[in-house]
Design a protein around this motif. Sequence first.
Motif, PDB file in Angstrom:
ATOM      1  N   SER A  49       1.812 -22.989  -8.721  1.00 32.93           N
ATOM      2  CA  SER A  49       2.060 -24.189  -8.167  1.00 32.93           C
ATOM      3  C   SER A  49       3.561 -24.138  -7.331  1.00 32.93           C
ATOM      4  N   GLY A 222      -7.065 -28.778  -8.213  1.00 33.55           N
ATOM      5  CA  GLY A 222      -7.025 -30.065  -8.718  1.00 33.55           C
ATOM      6  C   GLY A 222      -5.566 -29.927  -9.645  1.00 33.55           C
ATOM      7  N   ARG A 223      -5.469 -28.850 -10.427  1.00 32.80           N
ATOM      8  CA  ARG A 223      -4.295 -28.826 -11.200  1.00 32.80           C
ATOM      9  C   ARG A 223      -2.751 -28.804 -10.248  1.00 32.80           C
ATOM     10  N   VAL A 225      -2.453 -30.541  -7.565  1.00 35.41           N
ATOM     11  CA  VAL A 225      -2.367 -31.893  -7.118  1.00 35.41           C
ATOM     12  C   VAL A 225      -1.943 -32.737  -8.209  1.00 35.41           C
ATOM     13  N   SER A 226      -2.314 -32.572  -9.534  1.00 32.97           N
ATOM     14  CA  SER A 226      -1.991 -33.290 -10.613  1.00 32.97           C
ATOM     15  C   SER A 226      -0.431 -32.869 -10.835  1.00 32.97           C
ATOM     16  N   GLU A 227      -0.161 -31.737 -10.771  1.00 33.73           N
ATOM     17  CA  GLU A 227       1.245 -31.377 -11.186  1.00 33.73           C
ATOM     18  C   GLU A 227       2.295 -32.138 -10.168  1.00 33.73           C
ATOM     19  N   ALA A 229       1.724 -34.901  -8.386  1.00 30.67           N
ATOM     20  CA  ALA A 229       1.756 -36.239  -8.705  1.00 30.67           C
ATOM     21  C   ALA A 229       2.498 -36.724  -9.690  1.00 30.67           C
ATOM     22  N   LEU A 230       2.689 -35.854 -10.647  1.00 32.96           N
ATOM     23  CA  LEU A 230       3.700 -35.979 -12.026  1.00 32.96           C
ATOM     24  C   LEU A 230       5.087 -35.671 -11.688  1.00 32.96           C
TER      25      LEU A 230
END
Length: 315
Positions: A49, A222-223, A225-227, A229-230
């Motif tokens: 990422s 997806g992972r 994007v989630s990382e 976002a946080l």
Amino acid sequence: MSKDNVARSRAVRRRPEIVPLILLTLAACFWGGNVIAGKLAAGALGPLSLSSLRWAFAALAILPFALPGLRRDWPHIRAGIGWLAFYGIIGFTSFNALLYSATLYTSGINVAMIQAVIPVFVMIGSFSLFRIGSSALHLMGVALAIYGVLHVASGGAPQRLLQLHLNIGDVMMVLGCLCYAAHSLCLRYRPRIGWQSFLLLTSLFAAISSLILQLLFGGGFGRLVSEVALLDTSGWMIVAYTTIFPSILAQLFYVSGVEAVGANRASLFINLVPVFGALMSVAILGERMAPYQLVAALFIITGIGFAEYSATRRR
């Protein structure tokens, strides 16, 4: 000619030689900071990422500056597109993905110090592929540096190498060093294009290949994007640092240095990465150098000294 004129003439000749050396030193400093960034990102961003973000943002940052020269450089770009892909995939993505992954399993000091093996691989490749030889003193320096890397990679017990008891993070870093050595050796085939075009295209290839690896091995889009976002402020600062300093400035400085003084000599400055990285690991991460790391550092620094003295004598 007067003594003053002679001194002035020597100073003028010496000045251009100093510039690439300064650039190579700064590149090593920025890459030393990259080790710390990878370590600090652990837990917030996965290795792939972070690699995807840094190269995507680097390409976007370079794009406005590169656009004017792309049309002019296009014939050379088209002819050398394979090499540009090689630099982006092997030198940028593979090396950094392995580096960031290594920080999950071993210390920042180890990750930094093992990079001292890059000039060794470059020297071996220079002789094997291009028949560029080295003096006995240089070879002795290389041997000491190799032992230093083996010492740190084996945790201060080189006999463990015979039993294949190695830290997986250290092994990843050695593989990463092989990738970057290949990148350094092949810079002699770099298409004759502007540095903006070169950095844009290699960053694009690095971003694309990082995203592919993320989809295949990093948990998917997806992972990522989630990382993202946080991410908090410190996380975005890590992304910004890796984008600007090791991705853009260090690559530009190193490529310029290789063109000015050659891969064999320029690669010696990569030995400063362990120095900067280890110092930053102590100062920023709060790591403590173990006795075996100090012994390894002594071998590496002594080896660098012999190699540099040999290079100076040959010049």
